[in-house]
Design an enzyme around this catalytic site. Structure first.
Site, PDB file in Angstrom:
ATOM      1  N   LYS A   1      14.906  98.522 -78.780  1.00 48.32           N
ATOM      2  CA  LYS A   1      15.704  98.432 -79.834  1.00 48.32           C
ATOM      3  C   LYS A   1      15.775  99.745 -80.567  1.00 48.32           C
ATOM      4  CE  LYS A   1      18.081  97.120 -83.384  1.00 48.32           C
ATOM      5  NZ  LYS A   1      19.664  96.907 -83.204  1.00 48.32           N
TER       6      LYS A   1
ATOM      7  N   CYS B   1      21.206 100.582 -89.993  1.00 46.40           N
ATOM      8  CA  CYS B   1      20.447 100.617 -88.777  1.00 46.40           C
ATOM      9  C   CYS B   1      20.438 102.158 -88.266  1.00 46.40           C
ATOM     10  CB  CYS B   1      21.457  99.717 -87.823  1.00 46.40           C
ATOM     11  SG  CYS B   1      21.610  98.166 -88.357  1.00 46.40           S
TER      12      CYS B   1
HETATM   13  N1  SAJ Z   1      29.502 107.008 -86.299  1.00 46.14           N
HETATM   14  C1  SAJ Z   1      29.969 108.428 -86.313  1.00 46.14           C
HETATM   15  N2  SAJ Z   1      30.347 108.884 -84.990  1.00 46.14           N
HETATM   16  C2  SAJ Z   1      30.484 108.147 -84.030  1.00 46.14           C
HETATM   17  C3  SAJ Z   1      29.901 106.636 -84.409  1.00 46.14           C
HETATM   18  C4  SAJ Z   1      29.661 106.259 -85.478  1.00 46.14           C
HETATM   19  O1  SAJ Z   1      29.752 109.394 -87.364  1.00 46.14           O
HETATM   20  O2  SAJ Z   1      30.966 108.484 -83.073  1.00 46.14           O
HETATM   21  C5  SAJ Z   1      28.820 106.832 -87.730  1.00 46.14           C
HETATM   22  C6  SAJ Z   1      29.740 105.539 -88.369  1.00 46.14           C
HETATM   23  O3  SAJ Z   1      30.870 105.988 -89.261  1.00 46.14           O
HETATM   24  C7  SAJ Z   1      28.571 104.913 -89.224  1.00 46.14           C
HETATM   25  C8  SAJ Z   1      27.245 105.196 -88.356  1.00 46.14           C
HETATM   26  O4  SAJ Z   1      27.695 106.052 -87.581  1.00 46.14           O
HETATM   27  O5  SAJ Z   1      28.472 105.659 -90.608  1.00 46.14           O
HETATM   28  C9  SAJ Z   1      26.843 103.690 -87.549  1.00 46.14           C
HETATM   29  O6  SAJ Z   1      27.994 103.214 -87.087  1.00 46.14           O
HETATM   30  P1  SAJ Z   1      28.031 102.567 -85.606  1.00 46.14           P
HETATM   31  O7  SAJ Z   1      29.184 101.945 -85.525  1.00 46.14           O
HETATM   32  O8  SAJ Z   1      27.835 103.290 -84.605  1.00 46.14           O
HETATM   33  O9  SAJ Z   1      26.697 101.455 -85.419  1.00 46.14           O
HETATM   34  P2  SAJ Z   1      26.169 100.196 -86.651  1.00 46.14           P
HETATM   35  O10 SAJ Z   1      25.118 100.641 -87.381  1.00 46.14           O
HETATM   36  O11 SAJ Z   1      27.394  99.623 -87.299  1.00 46.14           O
HETATM   37  O12 SAJ Z   1      25.606  99.416 -85.511  1.00 46.14           O
HETATM   38  C10 SAJ Z   1      24.487  99.792 -84.703  1.00 46.14           C
HETATM   39  C11 SAJ Z   1      24.812  99.689 -83.361  1.00 46.14           C
HETATM   40  N3  SAJ Z   1      23.838 100.027 -82.386  1.00 46.14           N
HETATM   41  C12 SAJ Z   1      24.214 100.976 -81.299  1.00 46.14           C
HETATM   42  O13 SAJ Z   1      25.571 101.254 -81.063  1.00 46.14           O
HETATM   43  C13 SAJ Z   1      23.276 101.752 -80.435  1.00 46.14           C
HETATM   44  C14 SAJ Z   1      24.537  98.139 -83.003  1.00 46.14           C
HETATM   45  O14 SAJ Z   1      24.628  97.771 -81.525  1.00 46.14           O
HETATM   46  C15 SAJ Z   1      23.391  97.442 -83.499  1.00 46.14           C
HETATM   47  O15 SAJ Z   1      23.289  96.012 -83.300  1.00 46.14           O
HETATM   48  C16 SAJ Z   1      23.358  97.849 -84.924  1.00 46.14           C
HETATM   49  O16 SAJ Z   1      23.219  99.238 -85.249  1.00 46.14           O
HETATM   50  C17 SAJ Z   1      21.844  97.478 -85.577  1.00 46.14           C
HETATM   51  O17 SAJ Z   1      21.981  96.108 -86.026  1.00 46.14           O
HETATM   52  O18 SAJ Z   1      20.875  97.760 -84.999  1.00 46.14           O
END
Ligand code: SAJ
Length: 440
Positions: A219, A273
């Protein structure tokens, strides 16, 4: 375990993960006891007005409550399965706080009976599931717990315990809860197998079995992987800006390579997360985790970089005003020169959610508002009112068009659908800083 056997599951913690999980078990015919110690959360669920927004979740919860399969209460009761989904935050100095998890475990201990399964879904440092088993052994000396049997893989224990991390993406939770593959880590093989039969009730993805420690690290590795990769995109965007190169075009071109897949840069990494979980690994192996630490730093620095770009843009606007008024032989007041209207688009931690936790966009607006000569219009289609930290004289919440029409500087901080669908045309000499690359 099968839904026909009318098993009872007690879900402790009705937050972002516990509530949808409880509702989905209930929708599959399980008797679900949803437990939360926060009366506001219980009231909100009873009213059907949630403490957060997630597509279709309200309908699923309401249907589960009205069918009688989901009962909401303040404390646990006897059940076949106990699923723990409480927060495990980190403090400002990045220390993990497991107090909610410990309390949840203590709260279920009196209700445990031989044959029960305990599932931990909260994100935890490696080794925590075994420690919780040891904690329970001290609380219930009449029962045998699996941590003592893990080495021998013996079946002779009374309570099964497994770590089953959630993987759902906020905004797509219900789809991903069912469709995603799951990793299940049992303290023993038997623990993993019984937990598998529980998840098989609703999971359509593959279920992979392993031991609890590997699942715990898996995780953390998933979220750290994403943090490191986003950090690369963020670092690249700052390097590209130095060379005056459009980052979006650059990434699009680089991603034509069959083995390159650069993620999207933004204004930082937010949420509870990805910006948090890498610390669970870094703290426990500081000498071995240079890359993850550096990635955290890059992603944190990106918000400061965006802020400094915004400050530079406001200074530039003031400079141009002074020069223009000199050329025209006008004598504007210093007040006229200083006053700048800034439209800040988006303050949530990512697109199309209402979640402000650890939001770099919110942090940027908070910092920007310290310059009281700026009149800030926040455009945030996913919230009804500004958070308390933005309740200041120089900040107001406005619709997109109004904010754009009035602004000298536009700052795109989050790529909400409403912004992406808007056909942006700058007004007059308006400056644009687009951290999401949607309009430039
Ligand atoms: N972000 C970027 N660039 C990207 C992708 C995301 O800057 O290309 C930023 C987003 O704007 C945001 C942050 O990263 O600020 C996180 O966003 P996210 O959509 O990547 O992830 P979370 O935090 O909403 O959810 C994550 C997910 N983990 C992964 O993709 C590995 C989700 O599957 C998990 O269940 C969740 O964390 C968790 O609960 O751990």
């Amino acid at each position: 375990m099968h839904k026909d056997s009318q098993q009872t599951i007690c879900v402790v913690g009705l937050g972002y993960i516990g509530l949808p999980t409880a509702a989905i078990f209930a929708s599959r015919g399980m008797q679900v006891i949803g437990v939360d110690t926060n009366p506001k959360v219980l009231e909100a669920i009873a009213d059907g007005s949630f403490h957060y927004v997630e597509p279709d979740l309200d309908m699923l919860v309401q249907a589960s409550v009205s069918s009688g399969n989901l009962k909401i209460q303040a404390s646990p009761q006897k059940a076949d399965v106990f699923l723990i989904a409480v927060p495990t935050p980190v403090s400002h100095d990045h220390e993990v706080d497991l107090s909610c998890l410990d309390s949840a475990i203590v709260s279920v201990a009196p209700f445990l009976q031989k044959g029960n399964l305990i599932i931990i879904e909260s994100t935890v440092p490696v080794g925590t599931t075994e420690k919780l088993s040891a904690l329970l052994a001290t609380l219930r000396q009449d029962l045998q717990f699996p941590h003592k049997r893990a080495q021998e893989q013996q079946q002779k224990f009374d309570i099964h315990i497994a770590f089953c991390p959630e993987r759902v993406l906020p905004g797509q939770m219900l789809k991903e809860l069912v469709g995603n593959d799951r990793v299940i880590g049992g303290i023993t093989k038997a623990c993993a197998e019984i937990a598998q039969s529980c998840y098989a009730i609703f999971v359509r993805g593959q279920i992979k079995l392993t031991d609890a420690r590997t699942a715990e690290m898996c995780k953390l590795a998933e979220n750290a992987f994403r943090d490191v990769n986003i950090a690369f995109a963020n670092e690249l965007s700052m390097v590209a800006a130095k060379h005056d190169i459009r980052i979006n075009e650059l990434i699009e071109l680089a991603n034509c390579h069959p083995r390159v897949n650069i993620l999207q840069p933004g204004c930082g990494v937010g949420g509870h997360c990805i910006a948090v979980d890498p610390w669970f690994l870094i703290n426990t192996a500081p000498q071995e985790s240079h890359l993850m630490r550096a990635a955290r730093q890059v992603n944190t620095d990106k918000a400061q970089w965006v802020l400094s770009k915004a400050m530079q843009a406001t200074e530039q606007i003031r400079k141009i005003r002074r020069e223009e008024s000199q050329q025209k032989n006008q004598q504007p007041t210093e007040q006229d020169i200083q006053q700048i209207q800034v439209a800040c688009l988006g303050i949530t931690y990512k697109a199309d959610v209402d979640d402000l936790r650890e939001s770099p966009a919110l942090e940027i607006v908070e910092q920007l508002a310290k310059d009281t000569n700026l009149q800030i219009s926040v455009v945030e289609p996913n919230i009804q009112a500004l958070p308390r930290s933005l309740e200041k004289k120089n900040i107001s919440l406005k619709p997109l068009k109004e904010a754009l029409d009035q602004s000298d500087l536009v700052l795109v901080l989050v790529d909400h659908a409403e912004f992406k669908n808007h056909n942006y045309k700058s007004v007059g000499t308006q400056a644009l800083i687009d951290t999401q690359g949607i309009w430039n």
